[in-house]
Design a protein around this motif. Sequence first.
Motif, short mmCIF file in Angstrom:
data_model
loop_
_atom_site.label_atom_id
_atom_site.label_comp_id
_atom_site.label_asym_id
_atom_site.label_seq_id
_atom_site.Cartn_x
_atom_site.Cartn_y
_atom_site.Cartn_z
N GLU A 70 0.81 -1.23 0.00
CA GLU A 70 0.00 0.00 0.00
C GLU A 70 0.83 1.27 0.00
OE1 GLU A 70 -3.28 -0.06 -0.14
OE2 GLU A 70 -3.44 -2.24 0.08
N ILE A 71 2.07 1.20 0.54
CA ILE A 71 2.85 2.43 0.73
C ILE A 71 4.14 2.31 -0.08
CG2 ILE A 71 3.96 3.95 2.42
CD1 ILE A 71 2.03 2.71 4.54
N ALA A 72 4.25 3.13 -1.12
CA ALA A 72 5.41 3.06 -2.01
C ALA A 72 6.68 3.40 -1.23
CB ALA A 72 5.23 4.03 -3.17
N GLY A 73 7.73 2.61 -1.45
CA GLY A 73 9.03 2.90 -0.86
C GLY A 73 9.09 2.70 0.65
N LEU A 74 8.13 1.98 1.21
CA LEU A 74 8.12 1.78 2.67
C LEU A 74 9.29 0.92 3.11
CD1 LEU A 74 6.58 2.09 5.40
CD2 LEU A 74 5.45 -0.08 4.86
N GLN A 75 10.04 1.45 4.08
CA GLN A 75 11.14 0.67 4.65
C GLN A 75 10.72 0.16 6.00
OE1 GLN A 75 14.91 2.48 5.03
NE2 GLN A 75 15.12 2.96 2.91
N THR A 76 10.87 -1.15 6.21
CA THR A 76 10.46 -1.71 7.50
C THR A 76 11.64 -2.41 8.16
OG1 THR A 76 9.78 -3.75 6.43
CG2 THR A 76 8.08 -2.10 6.76
N VAL A 77 11.54 -2.58 9.47
CA VAL A 77 12.55 -3.31 10.24
C VAL A 77 11.83 -4.33 11.12
CG1 VAL A 77 14.36 -1.56 10.24
CG2 VAL A 77 12.51 -1.43 11.92
N GLU A 78 12.63 -5.22 11.72
CA GLU A 78 12.02 -6.38 12.39
C GLU A 78 11.65 -6.16 13.85
OE1 GLU A 78 10.79 -9.08 10.93
OE2 GLU A 78 11.32 -7.94 9.13
N SER A 79 11.98 -4.98 14.41
CA SER A 79 11.60 -4.75 15.81
C SER A 79 11.45 -3.25 16.03
CB SER A 79 12.68 -5.28 16.75
OG SER A 79 13.86 -4.51 16.59
N TYR A 80 10.75 -2.88 17.10
CA TYR A 80 10.63 -1.44 17.38
C TYR A 80 11.97 -0.86 17.80
CZ TYR A 80 10.49 -1.96 22.52
OH TYR A 80 10.83 -2.22 23.81
N GLU A 81 12.81 -1.71 18.44
CA GLU A 81 14.13 -1.23 18.85
C GLU A 81 14.94 -0.79 17.64
OE1 GLU A 81 12.84 -4.11 20.02
OE2 GLU A 81 13.28 -4.36 22.16
N GLN A 82 14.87 -1.59 16.56
CA GLN A 82 15.60 -1.23 15.34
C GLN A 82 15.05 0.05 14.73
OE1 GLN A 82 15.39 -5.48 13.82
NE2 GLN A 82 16.76 -4.55 12.34
N ALA A 83 13.73 0.21 14.79
CA ALA A 83 13.11 1.39 14.18
C ALA A 83 13.55 2.67 14.88
CB ALA A 83 11.59 1.26 14.22
N VAL A 84 13.66 2.63 16.19
CA VAL A 84 13.94 3.87 16.93
C VAL A 84 15.43 4.18 17.03
CG1 VAL A 84 11.82 3.69 18.28
CG2 VAL A 84 13.94 2.77 19.24
N GLN A 85 16.28 3.22 16.71
CA GLN A 85 17.73 3.42 16.83
C GLN A 85 18.16 4.65 16.01
OE1 GLN A 85 19.78 1.18 18.76
NE2 GLN A 85 21.11 2.99 18.56
N ASP A 86 18.71 5.63 16.69
CA ASP A 86 19.23 6.87 16.06
C ASP A 86 18.16 7.68 15.34
OD1 ASP A 86 21.82 6.31 16.91
OD2 ASP A 86 22.18 5.02 15.17
N ALA A 87 16.90 7.47 15.68
CA ALA A 87 15.85 8.27 15.03
C ALA A 87 15.76 9.66 15.68
CB ALA A 87 14.50 7.56 15.16
N ASP A 88 15.36 10.64 14.86
CA ASP A 88 15.18 12.00 15.39
C ASP A 88 13.85 12.13 16.12
OD1 ASP A 88 17.50 13.66 14.28
OD2 ASP A 88 16.84 12.52 12.54
N ALA A 89 12.94 11.23 15.81
CA ALA A 89 11.65 11.24 16.49
C ALA A 89 10.94 9.92 16.23
CB ALA A 89 10.77 12.39 15.98
N VAL A 90 10.03 9.58 17.14
CA VAL A 90 9.23 8.37 16.94
C VAL A 90 7.75 8.77 16.94
CG1 VAL A 90 9.51 7.85 19.41
CG2 VAL A 90 8.60 6.10 17.91
N ILE A 91 7.00 8.19 15.97
CA ILE A 91 5.55 8.46 15.91
C ILE A 91 4.81 7.15 16.15
CG2 ILE A 91 3.64 9.36 14.52
CD1 ILE A 91 5.52 10.84 12.79
N ILE A 92 3.84 7.16 17.05
CA ILE A 92 3.00 5.97 17.27
C ILE A 92 1.69 6.14 16.50
CG2 ILE A 92 1.74 4.60 18.96
CD1 ILE A 92 3.89 5.19 20.94
N LEU A 93 1.42 5.17 15.60
CA LEU A 93 0.19 5.24 14.80
C LEU A 93 -0.83 4.17 15.18
CD1 LEU A 93 1.51 5.98 11.17
CD2 LEU A 93 0.78 7.57 12.94
N THR A 94 -0.37 3.07 15.80
CA THR A 94 -1.31 2.00 16.18
C THR A 94 -1.05 1.61 17.63
OG1 THR A 94 -0.92 1.16 13.94
CG2 THR A 94 -2.28 -0.20 15.37
N ASP A 95 -2.12 1.45 18.38
CA ASP A 95 -1.97 1.19 19.83
C ASP A 95 -1.82 -0.30 20.14
OD1 ASP A 95 -4.54 1.40 18.75
OD2 ASP A 95 -5.50 1.92 20.64
N TRP A 96 -0.81 -0.91 19.56
CA TRP A 96 -0.50 -2.31 19.88
C TRP A 96 -0.05 -2.41 21.34
CZ3 TRP A 96 -0.86 -6.72 17.00
CH2 TRP A 96 -1.04 -6.59 15.62
#
Length: 438
Positions: A360-386
């Motif tokens: 559904e989302i062109a060019g979407l980059q995904t990672v295998e854990s939330y820890e990997q996603a937030v590593q060195d990120a300038d900000a984190v956005i929560i979109l789903t309340d898992w």
Amino acid sequence: MMNICVIGTGYVGLVSGVCFSDIGNNVTCVDIDENKIENLKKGIIPIYEPGLDELVLKNIEENRLHFTTELQTAMNDAEVVIIAVGTPPKETGEADLRFVEAVARSIGKNLTDYKVIVTKSTVPVGTGKWIKGIIAEEAGHSNFDVASNPEFLREGSAIYDTMNMERAVIGVESDKAKDVLSNLHEPFQTNLVIADIETAEMIKYAANAFLATKISFINEIANICELVGADVTKVAEGMGHDNRIGKAFLSAGIGYGGSCFPKDTNALINIAENAGYNLKIVKDVENVNAQQRYRVYDKLVEALNGDISGKRIAILGLAFKPNTDDMRAAPSIDIIPKLHSDGAEVLAYDPVAMKNAKKEIAGLQTVESYEQAVQDADAVIILTDWNEFKEMDLQDLKSKLRHPVMIDGRNMFPLEQMENLGFYYASIGRKTVKAAQI
Ligand SMILES: NC(=O)c1ccc[n+]([C@@H]2O[C@H](COP(=O)([O-])OP(=O)(O)OC[C@H]3O[C@@H](n4cnc5c(N)ncnc54)[C@H](O)[C@@H]3O)[C@@H](O)[C@H]2O)c1
Ligand SMILES: O=c1ccn([C@@H]2O[C@H](COP(=O)(O)OP(=O)(O)O[C@H]3O[C@H](CO)[C@@H](O)[C@H](O)[C@H]3O)[C@@H](O)[C@H]2O)c(=O)[nH]1
């Protein structure tokens, strides 16, 4: 116990089919998708829905649940034939009835003895009568009843919702059909709402439009709360104790998505328009919802001082709600491309929806854990309340981020906790915590 044929093995057909079989009926599920049916015969489930795979396997093994692509075989001994195919939106917002029509024609061609033909798909008022004509034309006789039995399950808790249904709405035009469908629902010990077919069809749209209205209402209250310094979560709590209002569906956030509310509010507006009525409230509900999802974008831009180009943004959650891999009308589909077009680098994580999200989302980059996603990120956005996000170690998460900035589209954490942890934390309808300067 009855022989039942269910046509369409999506969320609704598969879940109601397996639940009807689990209470002792003999159920045959039909779909035109051969691959899906081959997999289902082996107990392989095409969707993520908690508890569904175990229940399907159990009922296959106990020989009460069968799958086929042959409608004729499935209909053979069935007393009740349930239509549960999709009714997606057309460009105009109207419900597309082409799958329902095709199924009605096939049923008519195969109808040799009396059956109750039930529409479980969400269909515009008048559809029951319309398919009655089609079936009679194809069958060459009228030895059948049509009925409406709309479905109210939620994705993510579909089995629970079906097994513990709060009501069954049964729209009928004969006592015979009423008795058959009342008997079918007897084991659920639920409230039966017996109505004519048009009324039953309308109940489904009215229920969904009302729930969507609650969400847009609380989101507008949230937006005012931000301007006047109030806290929407407390406002909702204070309102919800009033039984006339109720606690449910007052969670402010980035608004509703999914396969039902956006489609059904739109279809109801069309139903009204075709009947010569301008449905004002529901139109505003849609407008509020369309804008609400961008509030996390605005808050991100504000948090990062107006420029997100070249910034790395972690997205937690892609599905339109937790416990599902369904991406239909998910807010992430609008939010992530907006971040991309501003030149941000986005790394996303969702416990189950990443595969579907990539379609559904062109060019979407995904990672295998939330820890990997937030590593060195300038900000984190929560979109789903898992739940997985609710249980995150926030101290650890903060240490991984380049800047301790969290934009929470689902109001998951207490402000005090975020203040104590030293976050810049912007949520919906609450004060922004600015315990960190960016
Ligand atoms: N998803 C939900 O949570 C939910 C809840 C309540 C009501 N509804 C309504 O129920 C209906 C079904 O929704 P869904 O989400 O299960 O849809 P879906 O798209 O997940 O599944 C529909 C299924 O019907 C099959 N199909 C299409 N044409 C067919 C045909 N001619 N013969 C046999 N099978 C055919 C498709 O292959 C597909 O497997 C819709 O009207 C929807 O609005 C959905
Ligand atoms: O207080 C709330 C409650 C829900 N949502 C959002 O609303 C959407 C829909 O959630 P939910 O209703 O739980 O899921 P659905 O599976 O879409 O179920 C709805 O749509 C189905 C299809 O018609 C109906 O059968 C259900 O009764 C109806 O709840 C999701 O994006 C949620 O995040 C909020 O933003 N705030």
